[in-house]
Design an enzyme around this catalytic site. Structure first.
Site, PDB file in Angstrom:
ATOM      1  N   LEU A  98       0.832  -1.197   0.000  1.00  0.00           N
ATOM      2  CA  LEU A  98       0.000   0.000   0.000  1.00  0.00           C
ATOM      3  C   LEU A  98       0.869   1.250   0.000  1.00  0.00           C
ATOM      4  CD1 LEU A  98      -2.379  -1.242   2.808  1.00  0.00           C
ATOM      5  CD2 LEU A  98      -3.041  -0.936   0.425  1.00  0.00           C
ATOM      6  N   CYS A  99       0.500   2.210  -0.833  1.00  0.00           N
ATOM      7  CA  CYS A  99       1.197   3.499  -0.829  1.00  0.00           C
ATOM      8  C   CYS A  99       0.165   4.575  -1.110  1.00  0.00           C
ATOM      9  CB  CYS A  99       2.364   3.521  -1.803  1.00  0.00           C
ATOM     10  SG  CYS A  99       1.914   3.577  -3.536  1.00  0.00           S
ATOM     11  N   SER A 100       0.637   5.785  -1.345  1.00  0.00           N
ATOM     12  CA  SER A 100      -0.319   6.884  -1.517  1.00  0.00           C
ATOM     13  C   SER A 100      -1.169   6.724  -2.775  1.00  0.00           C
ATOM     14  CB  SER A 100       0.385   8.235  -1.497  1.00  0.00           C
ATOM     15  OG  SER A 100       1.487   8.227  -2.361  1.00  0.00           O
TER      16      SER A 100
END
Length: 101
Positions: A7-9
């Protein structure tokens, strides 16, 4: 089969890491599912993955997401910034698999 969600931005930078992790898994003959998504996809994918790894740029969300994950028997951890920056898919894969076992 082990299932790992990064998960990232926005899910963009981690998609390159996913490719490197899948290449490392293939070399080791491991059957894994690894995907990358934006943080907003966490809740709806909670039941679909064994471990959730955060990109270093969103590490501030770890405690909040890990609390939710633990209520569901899951775990959220942050990818080592050095491994992330150097795109060490093999190291990140090893890290994830050790968290699952």
């Amino acid at each position: 089969m082990k299932k790992i969600l990064l998960l990232c931005s926005a899910g963009m930078s981690t998609s390159i890491i996913v490719k490197k992790m899948l290449e490392a898994a293939d070399k080791k003959g491991l059957e894994v599912e690894i995907k990358a998504m934006g943080l907003e996809m966490f809740q709806e994918n909670l039941g679909n993955y064994d471990i959730f790894l955060l990109g270093p740029q969103v590490k501030f969300k770890r405690d909040e997401l890990n609390k939710i994950a633990q209520e569901n028997g899951k775990r959220v951890e942050v990818i080592n910034p050095m491994d992330y920056g150097m795109m060490k898919g093999d190291k990140i894969l090893e890290f994830a698999l050790n968290l699952i076992d």
